[in-house]
Design an enzyme around this catalytic site. Sequence first.
Site, short mmCIF file in Angstrom:
data_model
loop_
_atom_site.label_atom_id
_atom_site.label_comp_id
_atom_site.label_asym_id
_atom_site.label_seq_id
_atom_site.Cartn_x
_atom_site.Cartn_y
_atom_site.Cartn_z
N TYR A 146 -26.83 -23.37 -141.76
CA TYR A 146 -25.42 -23.33 -141.32
C TYR A 146 -24.65 -22.32 -142.17
O TYR A 146 -23.90 -21.49 -141.64
CB TYR A 146 -24.84 -24.73 -141.45
CG TYR A 146 -23.35 -24.84 -141.27
CD1 TYR A 146 -22.79 -24.80 -140.00
CD2 TYR A 146 -22.50 -25.03 -142.37
CE1 TYR A 146 -21.41 -24.94 -139.83
CE2 TYR A 146 -21.14 -25.16 -142.21
CZ TYR A 146 -20.59 -25.12 -140.94
OH TYR A 146 -19.23 -25.24 -140.78
N LYS A 203 -22.61 -18.85 -140.98
CA LYS A 203 -21.19 -18.59 -141.24
C LYS A 203 -21.00 -17.33 -142.11
O LYS A 203 -20.02 -16.61 -141.96
CB LYS A 203 -20.54 -19.81 -141.90
CG LYS A 203 -20.42 -21.03 -140.98
CD LYS A 203 -19.43 -20.82 -139.84
CE LYS A 203 -19.11 -22.12 -139.12
NZ LYS A 203 -18.09 -21.96 -138.06
N1 LIG Z 1 -15.23 -30.47 -140.60
C1 LIG Z 1 -15.45 -29.74 -141.69
O1 LIG Z 1 -15.47 -30.26 -142.82
C2 LIG Z 1 -15.69 -28.25 -141.59
C3 LIG Z 1 -15.91 -27.55 -142.78
C4 LIG Z 1 -16.11 -26.18 -142.70
C5 LIG Z 1 -16.08 -25.53 -141.48
N2 LIG Z 1 -15.87 -26.24 -140.33
C6 LIG Z 1 -15.83 -25.48 -139.07
O2 LIG Z 1 -14.70 -25.87 -138.33
C7 LIG Z 1 -14.93 -25.66 -136.93
C8 LIG Z 1 -14.59 -26.94 -136.18
O3 LIG Z 1 -15.49 -27.94 -136.62
P1 LIG Z 1 -15.19 -29.51 -136.58
O4 LIG Z 1 -15.31 -30.01 -137.96
O5 LIG Z 1 -13.97 -29.78 -135.79
O6 LIG Z 1 -16.52 -29.96 -135.83
P2 LIG Z 1 -16.80 -30.75 -134.48
O7 LIG Z 1 -15.95 -31.98 -134.43
O8 LIG Z 1 -18.28 -30.88 -134.46
O9 LIG Z 1 -16.30 -29.77 -133.33
C9 LIG Z 1 -17.03 -28.64 -132.97
C10 LIG Z 1 -16.38 -28.02 -131.75
O10 LIG Z 1 -17.13 -26.87 -131.37
C11 LIG Z 1 -17.47 -26.98 -130.00
N3 LIG Z 1 -18.73 -26.31 -129.69
C12 LIG Z 1 -19.93 -26.49 -130.29
N4 LIG Z 1 -20.86 -25.73 -129.69
C13 LIG Z 1 -20.23 -25.07 -128.68
C14 LIG Z 1 -20.65 -24.15 -127.69
N5 LIG Z 1 -21.92 -23.75 -127.57
N6 LIG Z 1 -19.72 -23.67 -126.82
C15 LIG Z 1 -18.44 -24.07 -126.91
N7 LIG Z 1 -17.98 -24.95 -127.81
C16 LIG Z 1 -18.88 -25.44 -128.68
C17 LIG Z 1 -17.58 -28.48 -129.75
O11 LIG Z 1 -17.52 -28.75 -128.37
P3 LIG Z 1 -18.27 -30.00 -127.66
O12 LIG Z 1 -17.31 -31.16 -127.77
O13 LIG Z 1 -18.53 -29.55 -126.27
O14 LIG Z 1 -19.55 -30.25 -128.43
C18 LIG Z 1 -16.37 -28.97 -130.54
O15 LIG Z 1 -15.18 -28.79 -129.82
C19 LIG Z 1 -16.41 -25.27 -136.82
O16 LIG Z 1 -16.50 -23.87 -136.68
C20 LIG Z 1 -17.00 -25.73 -138.14
O17 LIG Z 1 -18.14 -24.98 -138.50
C21 LIG Z 1 -15.68 -27.59 -140.36
#
Ligand SMILES: NC(=O)c1ccc[n+]([C@@H]2O[C@H](COP(=O)([O-])OP(=O)(O)OC[C@H]3O[C@@H](n4cnc5c(N)ncnc54)[C@H](OP(=O)(O)O)[C@@H]3O)[C@@H](O)[C@H]2O)c1
Length: 274
Positions: free
Chosen positions: A170, A174
């Site tokens: 991952y 990124k």
């Molecule tokens: N949470 C953290 O601590 C954290 C830390 C660092 C970075 N991030 C980044 O923040 C962003 C949001 O993450 P989150 O924490 O909110 O995670 P999450 O709850 O897993 O949400 C991920 C989102 O991405 C969408 N997605 C995944 N694969 C996709 C695809 N092929 N096409 C279109 N949409 C897709 C999902 O849609 P579906 O509902 O259809 O699956 C969901 O809306 C991500 O880029 C993640 O890497 C998060």
Amino acid sequence: MPSYLITGVSRGIGYEFLRQYSSDTNNIVVGLVRNKATTDKKVSEDPDLKGRSNIHIFAADITDYAGLQKAALETAKITGGSLDYIIANAGLVAPFDQYDGIGDLGSQPEQLTKELRDLFEVNVIGNIHLFNLFLPLIQKGQVRKVIAITSGYSDIELTRNWDMTLAPLYSASKAALNMIIAKFSAQFKKDGILFLALAPGTVDVGNHDTATPEQLQKSTAVFGELVPKYAPDFKGPLTPEQSVSLMRTVIVNASIEKGNAGDFVSQFGNKQWL
Ligand SMILES: NC(=O)c1ccc[n+]([C@@H]2O[C@H](COP(=O)([O-])OP(=O)(O)OC[C@H]3O[C@@H](n4cnc5c(N)ncnc54)[C@H](OP(=O)(O)O)[C@@H]3O)[C@@H](O)[C@H]2O)c1
């Protein structure tokens, strides 16, 4: 009217971006999701969001080029052909590598290969196509900011200085996204387009709810070692609301003039990831 395109608004951080940006009726907010019906229902049942006529949800898997093309056309119809902000939030967070080091994953070579390909497909290639397809709209926008939601895990200095072993695949995806942002910036800064990779901090979106006790123990061991020395003020994961509020401030303040073009920063606007 400022216009926003946000990917991955079905849940987590993306849904919170949708909530916060659409709270201003002057904003036009377009959300991309894989399952439009589910998100439409969620929005219509949300006491805050239901009835907000400035929210527009379109369906597109980020790995489906034709779907993204269609979404760009649909967005242009809503905004009159321009776009002010892209928030490229959709991302794949694979449970496979979240709790292990790269050497430990080597015993599962086929799955390692598949997981890394999937991560690059979504987090890197999907976003390249997204940016290229929506760039003509951004070129016609007033604000011209393209923000990719990345992760502090992808910081090489954090990895080197603190022996951060977790989520190696991952993190690599990124880190590649950060470079893609820098490359887009190198080409389009002269057009006044700010490209920025922005990490949200550690945010509780329920991603660890299905972790096994053994996996949680591995994560606790790494963070238990890191936090007291690296981030003694860290009080635990942010809520999506807290993280998005912090990131919105960074997004407002960042500019090409201030030297942010192509940069990779945290929710604090600097290189402090926790
Ligand atoms: N949470 C953290 O601590 C954290 C830390 C660092 C970075 N991030 C980044 O923040 C962003 C949001 O993450 P989150 O924490 O909110 O995670 P999450 O709850 O897993 O949400 C991920 C989102 O991405 C969408 N997605 C995944 N694969 C996709 C695809 N092929 N096409 C279109 N949409 C897709 C999902 O849609 P579906 O509902 O259809 O699956 C969901 O809306 C991500 O880029 C993640 O890497 C998060």
